[in-house]
Design a protein around this motif. Structure first.
Motif, PDB file in Angstrom:
ATOM      1  N   GLY A 379       1.588   0.030  -5.793  1.00 48.96           N
ATOM      2  CA  GLY A 379       0.691  -0.353  -4.460  1.00 48.96           C
ATOM      3  C   GLY A 379       0.332   0.748  -4.197  1.00 48.96           C
ATOM      4  O   GLY A 379      -1.132   1.413  -3.877  1.00 48.96           O
ATOM      5  N   ALA A 383      -3.371   2.854  -3.581  1.00 50.24           N
ATOM      6  CA  ALA A 383      -4.269   3.284  -2.704  1.00 50.24           C
ATOM      7  C   ALA A 383      -4.332   5.089  -3.224  1.00 50.24           C
ATOM      8  O   ALA A 383      -5.713   5.057  -2.309  1.00 50.24           O
ATOM      9  N   ILE A 387      -8.275   6.446  -2.028  1.00 52.74           N
ATOM     10  CA  ILE A 387      -8.106   7.294  -1.188  1.00 52.74           C
ATOM     11  C   ILE A 387      -8.884   9.361  -1.637  1.00 52.74           C
ATOM     12  O   ILE A 387      -9.914   9.055  -1.162  1.00 52.74           O
ATOM     13  N   TRP A 443      -6.594  10.607   5.887  1.00 49.14           N
ATOM     14  CA  TRP A 443      -6.500   8.917   5.378  1.00 49.14           C
ATOM     15  C   TRP A 443      -5.065   8.718   4.816  1.00 49.14           C
ATOM     16  O   TRP A 443      -4.914   7.644   5.432  1.00 49.14           O
TER      17      TRP A 443
END
Length: 445
Positions: A379, A383, A387, A443
């Motif tokens: 994950g 991610a 980003i 972020w």
């Protein structure tokens, strides 16, 4: 089957079933398991295995190899590929461990299949030590929770401290007490035992930690934040307890699904605690395990000394090893490389991020199951790639901000000043909010 125990022990000692070597420990617990195995018929054992295979088919904690062996056993003796006697022995052994002990090898390694009801549990000294160390632990953890670097008394530390305190009370307290409802409650009912240690451990595990709510209290009450004088002890006490009881209440409501099922066990929250208490309280077995006969205390102190000496290297001598940004050393002026691979202000895409065990152990990798760790890191990988794509596209102008920061920023990339959108009472003023006064977040926070 005559001489069932002897034949089973011979098969285990021969290394034919390494996954069932739990039964090699000679003692009362082993006697109990072999007695239970003698009481089982083959048909009953197969029914137990069939039910276990169905129940644990989607259990990530159940050993996949054991599940595979059970599936072959259920197909019959011919599919299992051994002689009749070995097949019967393995079926009975597997069913005995599942029904009368635990289907999980990790649990079998630290728990006994039987209980001693004569051993005192809820003793005065156990409650006394539990309350004292809850007070000490919660005070220290709350006091230092907001300081950098923070100091915490973790549950494992409190467990170790509980043991000498219990042994001390065992030595100094007199055997005096009171009798209530026909039960005598003594100050010193005998040697400090495993159950007392476990009760006190449960108390400090539940009560010694700090809560997230306290950070909100400080933000509301302190003068350099919101300075809300109405935040008093009653408000703090009631709201703090209500949030905690909400968690316990949800666990109680969902206990049918998250507490009672054996496959709902979460190893990091249970097994290390039990193992440490077992190490402290139970005597040495003297077993020779793969050629190792070292005592648990000797092994503990060797590891403790080695870890302390090693910690001096990344902790003090060469601190760059703690957040090992070796990839940024290749091109120190390369901003893109620092953003992608940096550990402090970047995304940390680095195959070897640290030499410091304190950093490695942040996510408790030795206790968390492999499937959970893989799920987490996969994950994080997806991610991180997302980003990077959005950051380089400058989505919502985030390309002007640090990619990894816990701060908030204004539209010019400077630190956001929250006083611009509140009134004299430190309340949100909607009239002051406009696109130039909205906080911007990086972020990764």
């Amino acid at each position: 089957m005559p001489n069932l125990r002897e034949k089973a022990m011979q098969r285990l000692k021969g290394g034919m079933r390494k996954d069932l070597e739990d039964l090699l420990d000679i003692g009362p617990q082993t006697d109990y398991l072999f007695d239970m195995m003698s009481s089982l018929s083959v048909d009953e054992a197969l029914q137990i295995l069939e039910a276990a295979a169905d129940y644990h088919s989607d259990d990530p904690n159940f050993p996949s190899e054991t599940l595979r062996i059970i599936a072959i056993m259920l197909k019959g003796e011919e599919a299992y590929g051994t002689d009749h006697e070995s097949y019967i022995l393995d079926v009975l052994l597997e069913a005995t461990l599942i029904k009368f002990h635990s289907p999980y090898p990790e649990v079998r390694a630290i728990c006994d299949p039987t209980d001693d009801p004569s051993m005192p549990v809820e003793t005065i000294r156990a409650y006394f030590l539990g309350v004292v160390w809850v007070a000490i632990g919660s005070f220290i953890n709350e006091l230092f929770n907001f300081r950098q670097p923070s100091l915490k008394l973790r549950s494992t530390t409190l467990q170790i401290l509980l043991y000498p305190c219990g042994k001390l009370l065992e030595k100094i307290l007199p055997d005096k007490g009171i009798t209530l409802f026909g039960v005598r409650h003594s100050l010193n009912p005998g040697p400090w035992n495993f159950k007392e240690q476990m009760l006190a451990t449960l108390m400090v595990n539940v009560g010694s930690g700090s809560t997230n709510f306290m950070s909100y209290v400080l933000t509301m009450k302190l003068k350099f934040f919101f300075n809300q004088s109405w935040v008093a002890f009653g408000f703090i006490f009631l709201l703090n307890f209500s949030t905690q009881f909400m968690g316990f209440g949800l666990a109680g409501v969902l206990r049918r699904w998250v507490v009672y099922p054996s496959k709902a066990v979460w190893p990091p929250s249970l097994l290390p605690t039990l193992m440490l208490n077992r190490t402290l309280l139970l005597p040495e077995t003297g077993r020779n395990i793969h050629g190792w006969t070292i005592s648990k205390y000797k092994f503990f102190f060797i590891c403790l000394g080695a870890s302390l000496l090693y910690f001096l290297i990344p902790g003090y001598t060469f601190t760059a090893l703690s957040t090992f940004n070796w990839m940024t050393w290749i091109a120190p002026q390369n901003k893109v490389l620092a953003i992608v691979t940096g550990s402090s202000l970047g995304l940390g895409f680095n195959p070897w991020t640290t030499w410091d065990w304190a950093v490695m152990n942040y996510s408790n990798p030795l206790a968390i199951p492999f499937f959970s760790a893989c799920n987490r890191y996969i994950g994080m990988l997806f991610a991180g790639l997302l980003i990077i794509a959005l950051y380089w596209k400058n989505y919502k102008w985030t390309g002007y901000l640090p990619i990894n920061s816990n701060g908030t920023f204004n539209n010019k990339g400077s630190a956001f000043n929250a006083s611009q959108i509140v009134n004299n009472k430190l309340e949100l003023d909607l009239e002051k909010i406009n696109p130039t006064h909205l906080p911007l977040f990086p972020w990764v926070i």
